[in-house]
Scaffold this motif. Structure first.
Motif, short mmCIF file in Angstrom:
data_model
loop_
_atom_site.label_atom_id
_atom_site.label_comp_id
_atom_site.label_asym_id
_atom_site.label_seq_id
_atom_site.Cartn_x
_atom_site.Cartn_y
_atom_site.Cartn_z
N ASP A 80 14.78 17.27 -18.87
CA ASP A 80 16.00 16.98 -19.62
C ASP A 80 15.96 15.59 -20.25
O ASP A 80 16.44 15.40 -21.37
CB ASP A 80 17.23 17.14 -18.73
CG ASP A 80 17.19 16.21 -17.53
OD1 ASP A 80 16.08 15.79 -17.14
OD2 ASP A 80 18.28 15.89 -16.99
N ASN A 131 16.06 14.88 -24.27
CA ASN A 131 17.08 13.99 -24.83
C ASN A 131 16.45 12.88 -25.66
O ASN A 131 16.95 12.52 -26.73
CB ASN A 131 17.92 13.40 -23.70
CG ASN A 131 19.06 12.55 -24.22
OD1 ASN A 131 19.90 13.00 -24.98
ND2 ASN A 131 19.07 11.29 -23.80
N ARG A 154 15.34 14.35 -28.91
CA ARG A 154 16.50 14.69 -29.76
C ARG A 154 17.00 13.46 -30.50
O ARG A 154 17.46 13.56 -31.65
CB ARG A 154 17.61 15.27 -28.89
CG ARG A 154 18.86 15.68 -29.67
CD ARG A 154 19.90 16.27 -28.72
NE ARG A 154 20.25 15.33 -27.68
CZ ARG A 154 21.14 14.34 -27.83
NH1 ARG A 154 21.75 14.16 -29.01
NH2 ARG A 154 21.43 13.54 -26.82
#
Length: 280
Positions: A212, A216, A219
């Motif tokens: 995760d 992130n 992103r």
């Protein structure tokens, strides 16, 4: 389990005098330590100690007294310092991990307790019930360097600075050694705060990034920054801390906590560490 002659030769000079300032003469230290180790290795009640160890009451009081005046921790720390001075394999690389367990000369006693008992006794409700979590650091030869106890529901990462602060290896000259070359830890310790903490102390972080966090960062694009450095080959050595934990789990009274107070339980962990560090 009992102390070998080689182990006893290393530990005996570090023990308090058998004739305290007040009261009568203490029982033989070696017999008492063997009895305490037997109790924690088997997990039996104090009253069920074999008769050849003598009265269980005298044995029962020793962990409490030596935990209060810091004797167990002092012996543990001294053995670390001896191994470091003798270059007997004390690695500069730290391994950090944690596990939870189910509850079920001039030597002499110091004035006043050196260890304060926490109000929660390091016990809390987690998915496994009433538990205690052991956070520890281990060296490259599967030997513990520091222990920290928290309630079972406590997180892993918040205990990281306290575990690192517990790594203090005294040296004959100068300050104690407190900074390993690298820290190998699992994904639970992949936080910006921990990486910043290690970077400021000049310690290399070998910590994988969770999926995760990676997603992130990607992103965010350029705002996410560069990926943290990670050496997969070095991370393979993190198994040493798991093997250290397995050594401790062989002590049934540590794998399952029977002690009411965290002070006594921590003293038992130091005793297990003393057996590990004094072994050749």
């Amino acid at each position: 389990m009992s102390l070998s002659n080689a182990q006893w030769a290393r530990i005996e000079p570090l023990l308090p005098d058998r004739t305290p300032r007040r009261g009568g003469r203490w029982r033989d230290h070696r017999q008492v330590i063997d009895a305490i180790a037997f109790k924690y290795r088997t997990g039996i009640p104090w009253m069920d100690l074999p008769e050849h160890f003598g009265s269980w009451k005298g044995v029962h009081n020793r962990p409490r007294k030596w935990a209060a005046d810091g004797t167990w921790k002092r012996i543990f720390t001294t053995l670390l310092a001896q191994a470091d001075a003798g270059r007997s394999g004390l690695g500069r690389r730290g391994r950090l991990h944690d596990r939870s367990c189910s509850p079920a000369r001039g030597r002499g006693p110091q004035k006043g307790p050196l260890v304060e008992e926490p109000n929660h006794h390091a016990m809390g409700r987690s998915r496994g019930g009433l538990t205690t979590k052991i956070h520890l650091a281990a060296d490259s030869r599967c030997r513990p360097l520091a222990f920290v106890l928290t309630p079972g529901q406590a997180g892993d990462a918040p205990a990281f600075p306290e575990v690192m602060a517990g790594i203090r290896v005294p040296r004959p000259v100068g300050r104690p050694r407190t900074t390993p070359t690298a820290v190998l830890a699992d994904k639970a310790y992949s936080s910006r705060a921990i990486r910043t903490y290690l970077r400021h102390r000049g310690i290399r972080a070998v910590i994988p990034q969770p999926v995760d966090q990676t997603a992130n960062r990607k992103r965010l694009g350029s705002r996410g920054g560069r990926p943290p450095a990670f050496t997969r080959e070095a991370y393979k050595q993190r198994n040493t801390v798991e093997r250290c934990i397995n050594k401790i789990k062989q002590w049934r009274g540590l794998a399952t906590r029977y002690d009411k107070t965290a002070t006594i339980y921590l003293a038992a962990l130091h005793l297990a560490g003393i057996f590990i560090w004094s072994a050749r």
